[in-house]
Structures are given as C-alpha cells and as structure tokens.
Design an enzyme around this catalytic site. Structure first.
Site, short mmCIF file in Angstrom:
data_model
loop_
_atom_site.label_atom_id
_atom_site.label_comp_id
_atom_site.label_asym_id
_atom_site.label_seq_id
_atom_site.Cartn_x
_atom_site.Cartn_y
_atom_site.Cartn_z
N ALA A 20 0.82 -1.22 0.00
CA ALA A 20 0.00 0.00 0.00
C ALA A 20 0.85 1.26 0.00
CB ALA A 20 -0.95 -0.02 1.19
N GLY A 21 1.90 1.25 -0.82
CA GLY A 21 2.63 2.48 -1.09
C GLY A 21 2.05 3.14 -2.34
N SER A 50 7.21 5.21 0.18
CA SER A 50 6.60 6.30 -0.60
C SER A 50 6.34 7.52 0.28
CB SER A 50 5.27 5.84 -1.20
OG SER A 50 5.47 4.75 -2.07
N ALA A 53 9.41 9.90 0.83
CA ALA A 53 10.13 10.53 -0.29
C ALA A 53 10.22 12.03 -0.08
CB ALA A 53 9.41 10.21 -1.60
N GLN A 54 11.42 12.54 -0.23
CA GLN A 54 11.66 13.96 0.07
C GLN A 54 11.85 14.80 -1.19
OE1 GLN A 54 15.18 13.91 2.48
NE2 GLN A 54 14.13 13.14 4.29
N GLU A 121 18.60 17.67 -8.89
CA GLU A 121 19.27 16.59 -8.17
C GLU A 121 20.39 16.03 -9.04
OE1 GLU A 121 15.98 15.02 -5.02
OE2 GLU A 121 16.05 13.95 -6.90
N HIS A 236 22.60 5.47 -0.65
CA HIS A 236 22.52 6.93 -0.65
C HIS A 236 23.69 7.48 0.14
CE1 HIS A 236 20.97 10.97 -0.42
NE2 HIS A 236 19.98 10.64 -1.22
N ARG A 281 25.04 9.45 -7.81
CA ARG A 281 24.94 8.99 -6.43
C ARG A 281 26.01 7.95 -6.07
NH1 ARG A 281 18.73 8.23 -4.71
NH2 ARG A 281 18.66 10.49 -4.81
N HIS A 340 19.49 2.25 0.08
CA HIS A 340 18.40 3.20 -0.17
C HIS A 340 17.39 2.71 -1.19
CE1 HIS A 340 16.50 7.11 -0.36
NE2 HIS A 340 16.76 7.24 -1.64
N GLU A 364 8.90 -0.35 -6.65
CA GLU A 364 10.30 -0.72 -6.43
C GLU A 364 10.54 -2.23 -6.51
OE1 GLU A 364 12.09 1.51 -3.28
OE2 GLU A 364 13.86 0.21 -3.21
N ARG A 375 19.90 4.11 -10.39
CA ARG A 375 18.69 4.91 -10.59
C ARG A 375 19.02 6.40 -10.59
NH1 ARG A 375 14.58 7.06 -6.28
NH2 ARG A 375 16.49 7.00 -5.07
N SER A 380 11.98 7.06 -9.19
CA SER A 380 11.24 5.89 -8.70
C SER A 380 9.78 6.19 -8.40
CB SER A 380 11.94 5.27 -7.49
OG SER A 380 12.41 6.27 -6.64
N LEU A 381 9.49 7.33 -7.79
CA LEU A 381 8.07 7.69 -7.64
C LEU A 381 7.45 7.77 -9.03
CD1 LEU A 381 8.09 10.51 -4.91
CD2 LEU A 381 7.47 8.11 -4.62
C1 LIG Z 1 13.78 8.18 2.72
C2 LIG Z 1 13.45 7.96 1.27
C3 LIG Z 1 13.35 9.04 0.41
C4 LIG Z 1 13.05 8.83 -0.95
N1 LIG Z 1 12.90 9.93 -1.77
C5 LIG Z 1 12.51 9.73 -3.04
C6 LIG Z 1 12.23 10.83 -3.90
O1 LIG Z 1 12.32 11.97 -3.49
N2 LIG Z 1 11.84 10.57 -5.17
C7 LIG Z 1 11.71 9.30 -5.65
O2 LIG Z 1 11.37 9.13 -6.81
N3 LIG Z 1 11.95 8.25 -4.86
C8 LIG Z 1 12.33 8.42 -3.57
N4 LIG Z 1 12.55 7.35 -2.78
C9 LIG Z 1 12.27 6.01 -3.30
C10 LIG Z 1 10.75 5.82 -3.36
O3 LIG Z 1 10.16 6.40 -2.22
C11 LIG Z 1 10.37 4.36 -3.43
O4 LIG Z 1 11.12 3.69 -4.39
C12 LIG Z 1 8.90 4.22 -3.80
O5 LIG Z 1 8.12 5.02 -2.95
C13 LIG Z 1 8.47 2.78 -3.69
O6 LIG Z 1 7.06 2.74 -3.76
P1 LIG Z 1 6.35 1.34 -3.64
O7 LIG Z 1 4.89 1.61 -3.66
O8 LIG Z 1 6.92 0.40 -4.60
O9 LIG Z 1 6.79 0.79 -2.17
P2 LIG Z 1 6.46 1.36 -0.73
O10 LIG Z 1 6.01 2.75 -0.76
O11 LIG Z 1 7.64 1.05 0.13
O12 LIG Z 1 5.24 0.48 -0.24
C14 LIG Z 1 5.39 -0.89 0.04
C15 LIG Z 1 4.13 -1.38 0.72
O13 LIG Z 1 4.14 -2.80 0.78
C16 LIG Z 1 3.75 -3.22 2.08
N5 LIG Z 1 4.26 -4.58 2.26
C17 LIG Z 1 5.55 -5.01 2.16
N6 LIG Z 1 5.59 -6.35 2.33
C18 LIG Z 1 4.31 -6.75 2.53
C19 LIG Z 1 3.71 -8.01 2.77
N7 LIG Z 1 4.43 -9.15 2.86
N8 LIG Z 1 2.37 -8.07 2.94
C20 LIG Z 1 1.61 -6.94 2.89
N9 LIG Z 1 2.14 -5.71 2.67
C21 LIG Z 1 3.47 -5.64 2.49
C22 LIG Z 1 4.35 -2.14 2.98
O14 LIG Z 1 3.78 -2.16 4.27
C23 LIG Z 1 3.98 -0.91 2.16
O15 LIG Z 1 2.63 -0.58 2.36
C24 LIG Z 1 12.87 7.52 -1.43
C25 LIG Z 1 12.98 6.44 -0.57
C26 LIG Z 1 13.26 6.65 0.77
C27 LIG Z 1 13.36 5.46 1.68
#
Ligand SMILES: Cc1cc2nc3c(=O)[nH]c(=O)nc-3n(C[C@H](O)[C@H](O)[C@H](O)COP(=O)(O)OP(=O)(O)OC[C@H]3O[C@@H](n4cnc5c(N)ncnc54)[C@H](O)[C@@H]3O)c2cc1C
Length: 519
Positions: A20-21, A50, A53-54, A121, A236, A281, A340, A364, A375, A380-381
C-alpha cells in the site's frame, strides 16, 4: 509450522494487490470501479517508503526541458544497462503522471504564477524535480491516495495483513497465503500484483522502513518468476548519522541547493570531482564511504548555501536534525552511506506482467529496465506512478480464472525477521564488494534461505543479491567490485531463477544456461 485455519471466499476472486505504497494504492485507484483487495502489513501511511520521499518526482516540465533529455540522463545514470524503450516511454509519460497526481489533489509547490518550483538533483542536466510541501512530497502523495482509497467503495484494504506466499494450484497462480493478528488465512485469486517496495531493511544501515525486506521478490522467486538486476542496490551517500535505525535521509536536493560535503577538518571531499557534490549517487557514495573507512567523519555543510533558509526549504530534514540536537543553519550535518533503493527485482514487461501467469509487479519491487545499474534520482516515484496505470489496465483486461481448489496448507511461523542477516549484507554485499566477501555472504545466507527459519524470505533475497553480485565480474553503476579494475561491458542484464532447494543463475538472453553459485 502452523496449519492454515481460515480461507476467505467473500472476495470472489478479486485481484489482490500486496502493498500500500504509491504503487499499490495508485494501481487500486486506476482499477476502480473494478473491485480489488489491497493488503498492507503495516497501517496505511506507515511502512511505505513512498511516504518518506523527500526530493520529489522527476518530469520534463520545465521550459528548457524535454522528455528526450530526461531519458538521456536516465540512460547515462544507468551505465549501459537501461532498457531504452522503457526509459523513453516513462520519460514521455512523466508530465502526464504529474498532471494526474495534481488533478487527484496533490498541491505541488509552485511559483505565484503557477509554474512548478523545480528542484535539481544529481546527474539531472535540468531542474526537473517536482515537489510538494518542500521536502514532503511522499507524505503529501500518500495522504491524498489514502483519502481517495478510503472513499472508493470498490477498494477493500486489509490492514495488518501480511502476505507470506503465493499459492499455486495445478501449476497456476491461485491465491495468496497471508498472516493476520488472528492467524493465517488464504485469499483465492488468479490475479495478484506485487507492490511490496524495496529491500533496504536487509542492511544494517538503511534509509528504508525496516519492513522493506523484499518479501514480494521472495514470493515471486519461490513461485518461479524470473528476477533481473538483483545485484544493483543503490546506497545513498547522505543518511543522517546520529545512531537512529532506520536512518533519516538528507535528500540530494540539499546538495542541489549548494550544500557541500566536508570532513571533520572542514575540507571539501568532492573538490575536483567532475560536478562535485552533484556527481552521480554511486560516485559520491564511494567517496564518502572511502573517507569513513579511512577513519574520518563526513558532514553535509549547508550553512553557507542555505543557512537560515534551511528549515523553510527542507522542513522534514530540519526536524530530523533538530531532534538529534543539530541546527543545520549553523552546524554541519553528520552523514554516512546507507542502503536506499533496489534497481533490480521481479522482471516485468511494459504492462507490469511477470513471467508467472496472473502475476504482476509494480513499483520498487519490479525491474522494468528504467534504472539499469543506477537509478537517476526521483525516477522511482515516477516509475511507480506511470506503471500503476499500465498494470491496472493489464489486470483489468485479464479475465479472472474460475477458482482453483486450494487445499488447506501450512504457513511459515508467526514472524518474518531480517535481523540475522543485516550485518552480513552490510559487511559483504555493500558499497564495495569482492569475491571473498560475496562467497562468505552466500555461505551464511544459503542455509537460512532454504530452511524453515523466520529469516528465510529475507535471506533468499539477500542470497540472490549476493549471487548476482558474485556473477557480475565488473564495476558497473552501483555495483563496485574491488577485485575487478573497471567495467567489462557485460551488456547483458543478469536474470536469476530460483528453485526450492537451490539457486540457479542465468544470463539473459542465454536463459537456459545455468551458472553454478560460486562460479
Ligand atoms: C527516505 C526515502 C526518500 C526517498 N525519496 C525519493 C524521492 O524523493 N523521489 C523518488 O522518486 N523516490 C524516492 N525514494 C524512493 C521511493 O520512495 C520508493 O522507491 C517508492 O516510494 C516505492 O514505492 P512502492 O509503492 O513500490 O513501495 P512502498 O512505498 O515502500 O510500499 C510498500 C508497501 O508494501 C507493504 N508490504 C511489504 N511487504 C508486505 C507483505 N508481505 N504483505 C503486505 N504488505 C506488504 C508495505 O507495508 C507498504 O505498504 C525515497 C525512498 C526513501 C526510503
């Protein structure tokens, strides 16, 4: 092992999204009005990278920019291993994806005239980072998505439900096995989207939520899906080094505003290096890492570049600093590299389909080919936002199969625990790698990965990262082998397929030629 106690048929074979990201929630919204189930092991908004993300979202929306330039920067960062057609597709879709998020209610930061305030960036040739709430882009996006999902009747969110396995019946995807506070359960479905995020939690030092341990990648592997680019983990260079786990991130955008990296004597450590602090990076990370392993400390000094304006531009980072007793307006910020982002993951095509019928991956957890060996910041967002739409279209266009007969089965234990491997990953599969360390990691991880152990799934993912790193005998992007002198121009992306009991590795396109672990 505990025996399965409950099987839920109420949802009648609806597609299931694990995670749920941004990737999971936006896929669910694009699927609406088709009914869909979203599983989140943590309460919504916590546990998703997600929300943290800053920097923002990269998109060629500036007057001096063009998607072709964005694509060229992404390909340059990827160090020869991007899939150019995917890069071009995503760069072209980026302005539309930002528009779509704005229409859904994200108040991106804009000038009084309504133009986006664009951040810069590393390795971007233009200012093209669209952001919201200063450095609160992810928080703003998730807040909006969660509110929309809560108002969408076709979406059922099961919070606190952790997926544990993909269930196969007659060789086909038939549902998932999950763990809840009340015990294990089965959700039948022939359509599943993995959106479980990254793998930073496998490492001792990480900026990721600690639950980001690559479970979805492990599920897919155990179900026979092909994985690609597993060796490419981005570290990072500037995680806030104040003893907090996970480590708060000090965004690259701070360097984009002119902050410099210095050692304890105030000497600038990136002086004389190409674009200095805005080198890619991986380059900055290795310089910082080199100084730290030589016994120095490294600081990000924003006093001159931002001074008293720091808090207004970067309120979240300023709050992290203040909590640790650091005033970034007047003091240098202590930093060190941390795991990261994972460029690799579950191999998908342009619609997000994996090699297992009925299984998609998004965000991701997926390896689309956008990132190659490294990357580009804020891609990634963007990838999650673009691919969510394509995945939803593909899922909606795939007819659900009639329910397979899922026999009650056993589920792994009550918890999943990556702790036993975090030091091993940090020590042997980190910023600098060599064959001795990688073999040592494989020796430790292999029995964990294929045993009945709380660390089995995280260890499997770590094992695949270490194995792919051992097989890639060159320096490329984020993957830096100290026992090889440079790039060897192994242009192929490396794919792995796993079978219970052992791991076989294959180079694409020669997928059928297994290479033994330890080769
Ligand atoms: C501190 C930080 C800053 C960042 N800044 C940026 C930025 O500025 N710009 C950018 O593009 N990217 C940035 N990134 C990277 C980016 O945030 C991520 O790559 C992206 O948000 C991933 O989205 P996602 O939906 O794939 O995963 P996530 O947002 O991590 O969501 C994963 C979800 O899966 C759930 N989950 C995991 N395993 C299970 C399971 N077994 N069962 C049920 N649920 C599960 C988790 O609870 C969560 O809800 C940053 C990352 C970090 C850590």
């Amino acid at each position: 092992m505990r025996v399965l106690v409950e099987q839920i048929d109420t949802f009648g074979g609806q597609p299931i999204i694990i995670g749920a990201g941004l990737a999971g929630l936006l896929t669910a919204l694009y699927l609406s009005p088709e009914p869909v189930i979203v599983l989140a092991k943590a309460p919504l908004a916590s546990g998703a990278a997600s929300a943290w993300a800053q920097g923002g979202i990269a998109a060629a929306v500036g007057a001096d920019d063009d998607p072709a330039l964005h694509a060229a920067d992404s390909i340059a960062a990827g160090d020869g291993l991007c899939d150019a057609s995917i890069v071009e597709r995503i760069a072209a879709a980026a302005p539309g994806a930002v528009d779509d998020l704005a229409r859904r209610g994200i108040a991106f930061d804009r000038s009084p005239g309504g133009r986006f305030n664009l951040g810069l960036e590393a390795a971007h040739s233009r200012r093209r980072i669209v952001h919201a709430g200063g450095d609160g882009t992810g928080r703003e996006i998730l807040r909006m998505l969660i509110a929309s999902v809560r108002q969408t009747l076709s979406i059922t969110v099961l919070e606190g439900v952790e997926a544990r396995r993909l269930l196969m019946a007659d060789g086909r995807l038939a549902g998932i096995l999950a763990q809840t506070g009340a015990g294990p359960l089965v959700l039948p479905s022939s359509r599943v989207v993995i959106a479980t995020g990254g793998i930073g939690g496998l490492y001792r030092h990480t900026t990721n939520p600690l639950g980001a341990i690559g479970q979805g990648v492990a599920f897919a592997a155990r179900a026979g899906a092909v994985l690609t680019d597993m060796e490419f983990v981005q570290f990072h260079p500037t995680a806030l080094d104040v003893g907090v786990d996970p480590m708060p991130l000090v965004s690259e955008a701070v360097r984009g505003e002119g902050a410099i990296l210095v050692d304890e004597a105030g000497e600038r450590i990136m002086a004389g290096q190409g674009r200095g602090e805005l080198e890619p990076r991986d380059v900055v990370t290795r310089v910082v890492w080199g100084h730290i392993t030589e016994g120095h400390r490294v600081f990000l000094d924003a006093r001159k570049a931002l001074g008293v304006h720091f808090t207004a531009r970067f309120p979240t980072i300023a709050a992290y600093c203040h909590t640790a007793g650091i005033d970034p307006a007047t003091m240098p910020i202590p930093v060190r590299p941390a795991a990261h982002y994972h460029m690799g993951g579950i191999t998908v095509n342009e619609t997000g389909r994996t090699s297992v019928e009925g299984l998609w991956a998004c965000g991701e957890a997926a390896a689309t080919g956008l990132h190659g060996a490294n990357r580009l910041a804020s891609n990634s967002l963007l990838e999650a936002a673009c691919c969510a739409r394509w995945v939803a279209t593909s899922v909606a266009g795939t007819t659900a199969r009639s329910r397979s007969n899922l026999q009650p089965t056993a589920t792994p234990g009550d918890m999943v625990d990556a702790n036993p491997m975090r030091d091993i990953m940090a020590r042997y599969v980190g910023v600098l790698r060599d064959r001795f360390g990688l073999r040592a990691a494989i020796e430790v991880l292999r029995p964990l990965a294929f045993g009945d152990h709380a660390a089995a799934d995280p260890a499997l993912v770590g094992l695949m990262i270490a194995t792919a790193a051992l097989l890639r005998k060159e320096r490329r992007g984020s993957h830096y082998r100290t026992d090889f002198p440079g790039p060897a121009y192994l242009d192929s992306r490396l794919s792995l397929a796993v079978s219970e009991g052992d791991i076989a590795a294959h180079f694409v396109p020669a997928i059928s030629t297994p290479i033994a672990v330890g080769a």
